[in-house]
Structure formats: structure tokens, C-alpha cells
Design a protein around this motif. Structure first.
Motif, PDB file in Angstrom:
ATOM      1  N   LYS A 293       8.856  24.966 -73.629  1.00  6.09           N
ATOM      2  CA  LYS A 293      10.205  25.449 -73.351  1.00  6.09           C
ATOM      3  C   LYS A 293      10.120  26.412 -72.174  1.00  6.09           C
ATOM      4  N   TYR A 332       7.240  17.634 -76.636  1.00  7.08           N
ATOM      5  CA  TYR A 332       8.652  17.955 -76.415  1.00  7.08           C
ATOM      6  C   TYR A 332       8.725  18.927 -75.243  1.00  7.08           C
ATOM      7  N   GLU A 334      11.546  21.106 -72.773  1.00  9.71           N
ATOM      8  CA  GLU A 334      12.923  21.547 -72.523  1.00  9.71           C
ATOM      9  C   GLU A 334      12.927  22.535 -71.370  1.00  9.71           C
ATOM     10  N   GLN A 336      15.479  24.994 -69.137  1.00  7.58           N
ATOM     11  CA  GLN A 336      16.790  25.633 -69.039  1.00  7.58           C
ATOM     12  C   GLN A 336      16.895  26.370 -67.716  1.00  7.58           C
ATOM     13  N   SER A 347      20.588  22.784 -69.689  1.00  7.15           N
ATOM     14  CA  SER A 347      19.281  22.384 -70.201  1.00  7.15           C
ATOM     15  C   SER A 347      19.056  20.882 -70.033  1.00  7.15           C
ATOM     16  N   SER A 349      16.122  17.981 -71.581  1.00  5.66           N
ATOM     17  CA  SER A 349      15.059  17.873 -72.579  1.00  5.66           C
ATOM     18  C   SER A 349      14.464  16.470 -72.606  1.00  5.66           C
ATOM     19  N   ASP A 380      16.660  13.526 -75.441  1.00  7.82           N
ATOM     20  CA  ASP A 380      16.388  13.186 -76.844  1.00  7.82           C
ATOM     21  C   ASP A 380      16.986  11.837 -77.253  1.00  7.82           C
TER      22      ASP A 380
END
Length: 525
Positions: A293, A332, A334, A336, A347, A349, A380
Motif C-alpha cells: 500500500k 495485492y 494499492e 493512492q 486509488s 488497486s 480487484d
């Protein structure tokens, strides 16, 4: 046996026993003194202190009280390494080899609860480099003994590494366990950067914490190193500050990181020095469940430094790196980005992120290329497949990036476009193809999209729909008459790279150019 025989025999046995005692005393004393004299001849860069030293020649034992070892480097004679123990005991010491063959041969060394500290100083490194030739006379090269250790164990040690002074911790661990087998040191190995040979090693530690710079820390739950594999479990890279606190301490924009991975597995690691340059190579590195992230506040002043592409970064590494395969599984990502005050960050992802990266290296020769093969779900939802290739040895940093994106409701893109572009989308992408050929300066993009019921709303400063601009924008959206027979609209364009931005910004500019040409030609967007 008569008394005449018993009495002389008894006297002889007593004399022999007395001689044995005397020999044992003198043997122990002789070896103790020889060891003490040897310790006095250690190189100037090594200091070994102790309260007392005892040997038992016949039992092959050595006992040292309150030992303390220091390694001294640099023109200022600063202590780089300090090791303290309450005491240590050696068993099965071959004193015969030591006295006769000038060889220190130890069956095993076991160190318990050691306190180890190391001071890492750039200035001392510089001093050491500058005085390398002059300090050789005081180095390990002058220690003219052969050392053999069948087994070395350091158990439950506390290790602290300092940056430049003992008020600045770089690394900390309270439970370090290290084992080496078949250590061998002699005049030849002393010339090497790693001054001893070994047949195998095993390092195991937990709760390790690194200070990797002014802004980030790296921590792990467990680290295990052997000759056949390295394993890191529960690895975390985090910014020291919260997002709000980071904004107050930086003068130029900088990413806020929160990165985790379940494990990192390295197969067949090999490292060392060749021609005075450090090298690292391995068969495969596998990263399980990376979770990344990343946040950036674009309201902070831009960092206008030149950002090299990855091919140049690999090419300019100060080490020789050979990594045939790097695998990322079940990840994963992400990202921002905050661009406007009072509005949430937009964001992007990628879920179920899986990648196989081949030839991560600066040791291959052309035409071998680095290749990234990525499978993930964009926002996603939409299946995404991308292949990215480049040649590390190509100084123009030429690359090719191809991607294919499956069914995507464009409302998913609003997580980014509403906050960052003031655009709200409706409709659906059935399929998107992009092919980018670029170099360090510019790129060419071929973009194909098949979509349905596309509509966009232009938002005002209050994040409400601007009806007039939205109506005008939708007038410029391409209609079905512009589509090919297969339902796609295909366009090509050129993009100039902003070298002060990252490679991912470069990719975004290409996608943005493709979307602009597909939907409105050279119009509004």
C-alpha cells in the motif's frame, strides 16, 4: 613379593607420579604462557581482554574468564566491533598441533548470551580505504597461525548495529543464533574479503529490526540462512511516520509505504567478492503474499530529480546481481494519490497479483532480456495480463510493454478519476489492448478498446456534476460508426516522457493518450 622388592617399586611409582604431576603442571603452565604470548601478538586491529586464562592439556580444555574482543578500524582507532562474554570454555583443544604445527585446532566453540555491538561509520570506511596499504602490516595478514574450528556456535546473542555513534541504532535483535562448520583460516584466506573458509553455515534469528533510512524501517519475524536457502518470514517495510506526520517533515513529495509479505524464499544463494566487487546470485526468489500500500500527497512540492528507468537502475548497480527467476504469488497492490485539498485521495488497486520475472540481472549479455509476466485483477475486478521486456545493456533503455484487460465496469475507475481528474464514468470496457514501445525519452502507443454505453460527467470544484461541460464532453465521445468490424476502436499516439516522474507515470501518460484518442480524438481530455 618380598619387602626388598616392594619398597623400591613403591618409590619408583611415587617418583613417576610426582614427575607426571610436575610435567602436567609445567605443560599447563607452558601452554598457558604460550597462549598468553600469542594473544599479545595479535594484529593492532584486534584487542582481546580477559581476567584470567586456564588450560588443561590432558583434558584438552581452555577456560577464559570475562573475555572481551574488539576490532579497531580507521586512523582514529575507533572500535568497530565489540563482543563481551561472562566466560567461555573450549573442549577438545589440540595443544599438540598448536605447539608442534603452529595450528590452533578447536573441536567446538560455543558462545552463550554474547553481547555484540558494531558501529557502522562512513568516515571510518573512508579512512580505512585511504589507509589500506599502510594498515596491512597491522591486519590479519600478519597473524601467522593456522586456525581450524570444527564447529562454531553463537547462541542467544544480542546484536546491535549502530550507524555512526552509539545513540543511533541501525539494527537490533535480541536472539541471534549462528553456526559454522569446518572453519579454516590461514595466510591465504587472510588475503580475501571474507578471511576464512567454511563448509556450511546456519543463521537463525527473530524480531529483527532495521533502520533503512531517515523515513523507513524494515522488520521481520524470523530470518533463517543456510548454504542451500535463505528464508525471511513476516517481512514489513513501513514509513516511520503517519501520512499526516510525513507531510510535516518532508520538503519534497515522497511515498508513504506500508508493505508486508508472508515470506521470502531464496534458493541456492551464492555471494562473495570477485575482482574486488561484491556479487550475489541465486536460482530463484519466491515472495509469498506481498501486500503493498503506497500513498503519495501531490500537494507537496515535486521532487524534480531525474528518475532512471529500471534497466538503467539495474545496469548501474554497484554489485553484480544474477537472479534468473523472481516469483511473486498471491499479492495485492494499492496506490493512492492525493491531488486536491479537502478531497480524498484517488486509488488504483491490483488484486490476486502474480508475476514471474526473468533475468533480473546486470551480468547477462545481449540479446538476453529482463521479462516481467504479470497476471492480476485490475481494480480487484477485471483480469489483466501484462508482459514487460527490456535489455539491461541497451543504453537507450528501450522497452516494450503489452497489456490486455478484460471486462471492466468503468464505475470501478471512479475510485481514481473522481478524486484526481474530476471525471465520473459510466459504461463498460469489454476489452482493452495496449502496446507501448518506448525508451528513456519517448514512446509510441497502440491502443484498442471495445466498450459499451460510455458516458462521462465533468465534476466541479465542489465535486458536483457540471451539466454544461458534461454535455459538451459527451458530444465528443466517439460513437459506434468509429468502430471496426470487430467492435474495437484502435488508435496510435506519441508520448514524451517527463524524466522527473517515475516509470509508472510514463505508463499512465501512454494510457491517458490512448484513452483520449479513442474517445475524443485530439479533443477535450
Amino acid at each position: 613379593m618380598t619387602n626388598k622388592i616392594k619398597k623400591p617399586l613403591t618409590i619408583v611409582l611415587l617418583v613417576i607420579c610426582a614427575l607426571c604431576v610436575v610435567c602436567l603442571f609445567f605443560a599447563n603452565t607452558f601452554v598457558e604462557n604460550k597462549l598468553k604470548e600469542t594473544l599479545k601478538t595479535l594484529p593492532e586491529s584486534v584487542s582481546f581482554k580477559y581476567s584470567d586464562l586456564h588450560v588443561n592439556v590432558f583434558q584438552g580444555m581452555l577456560f577464559v574468564e570475562n573475555p572481551e574482543l574488539e576490532l579497531i578500524e580507521g586512523v582514529n582507532k575507533d572500535v568497530d566491533l565489540n563482543i563481551k562474554l561472562e566466560d567461555f570454555k573450549l573442549k577438545d583443544v589440540s595443544y599438540w598441533e598448536y605447539v608442534v604445527n603452529n595450528t590452533i585446532h578447536l573441536d567446538s566453540i560455543i558462545l552463550l548470551n554474547a553481547q555484540i555491538s558494531y558501529v557502522r561509520s562512513k568516515q571510518k570506511n573512508k579512512d580505512t580505504t585511504n589507509s589500506k596499504e599502510s594498515s596491512k602490516s597491522g591486519g590479519l595478514q600478519d597473524f601467522n597461525k593456522i586456525v581450524k574450528i570444527d564447529r562454531f556456535d553463537l547462541n542467544h546473542a544480542t546484536v546491535t548495529l549502530f550507524k555512526a555513534s552509539k545513540d543511533s541504532v541501525f539494527l537490533k535483535s535480541d536472539n541471534v543464533n549462528i553456526a559454522f562448520n569446518d572453519i579454516h583460516f590461514d595466510a591465504t584466506t587472510a588475503q580475501e574479503s571474507i578471511p576464512f573458509n567454511y563448509s556450511n553455515y546456519h543463521v537463525l534469528t527473530d524480531s529483527l529490526r532495521f533502520d533503512v533510512g531517515e523515513f523507513e524501517t524494515l522488520s521481520l519475524h524470523e530470518l533463517e540462512l543456510t548454504k542451500s536457502h535463505w528464508v525471511v518470514r513476516n517481512l514489513k517495510l513501513k514509513t516511520k511516520y503517519s501520512k499526516q506526520e510525513l507531510n510535516k517533515v518532508i520538503k519534497k513529495e515522497r511515498d508513504h509505504f506500508n508493505i508486508k509479505m508472508d515470506s521470502l524464499y531464496i534458493e541456492q544463494p551464492d555471494f562473495g567478492f570477485k575482482n574486488d566487487k561484491f556479487y550475489f546470485k541465486t536460482d530463484t526468489i519466491t515472495i509469498q503474499k506481498p501486500n503493498m500500500k503506497i500513498y503519495r500527497n501531490k500537494l507537496i512540492a515535486d521532487d524534480l530529480s531525474i528518475k532512471p528507468l529500471y534497466s538503467k537502475m539495474l545496469r548501474d548497480l554497484k554489485i553484480n546481481l544474477t537472479l534468473p527467476i523472481l516469483v511473486l504469488k498471491d499479492g495485492y497492490i494499492e496506490y493512492q494519490e492525493k491531488v486536491k485539498e479537502g478531497i480524498h485521495a484517488g486509488s488504483i488497486s491490483f488484486a490476486n497479483f502474480n508475476a514471474t520475472i526473468k533475468n533480473v540481472s546486470n551480468t547477462y549479455v545481449s540479446p538476453t532480456k529482463t521479462e516481467l509476466d504479470i497476471h492480476t485483477h485490475f481494480f480487484d475486478t477485471a483480469p489483466l495480463h501484462a508482459v514487460w521486456t527490456f535489455d539491461v545493456n541497451n543504453e537507450k533503455d528501450e522497452f516494450n510493454f503489452k497489456t490486455e484487460i478484460g471486462l471492466l465496469p468503468v464505475s470501478q475507475l471512479n475510485k481514481f478519476t473522481e478524486h484526481n481528474l474530476n471525471v465520473k464514468l459510466e459504461g463498460q470496457f469489454d476489452k482493452v489492448y495496449a502496446n507501448i514501445n518506448g525508451n528513456v525519452d519517448r514512446s509510441h502507443v497502440d491502443f484498442s478498446v471495445k466498450y459499451e454505453n460510455m458516458k462521462l460527467d465533468i465534476l466541479n470544484k465542489k465535486h458536483k456534476k457540471n451539466k454544461f461541460l458534461s454535455s459538451v464532453a459527451n458530444l465528443f465521445l466517439r460513437n459506434d460508426s468509429d468502430k471496426n468490424e470487430d467492435g474495437f476502436i484502435t488508435k496510435s499516439g506519441q508520448v514524451e516522457r517527463d524524466k522527473t516522474k517515475s516509470v509508472f507515470n510514463f505508463f499512465w501518460l501512454n494510457v491517458k493518450e490512448g484513452l483520449k484518442l479513442v474517445f475524443v480524438g485530439d479533443g477535450i481530455i
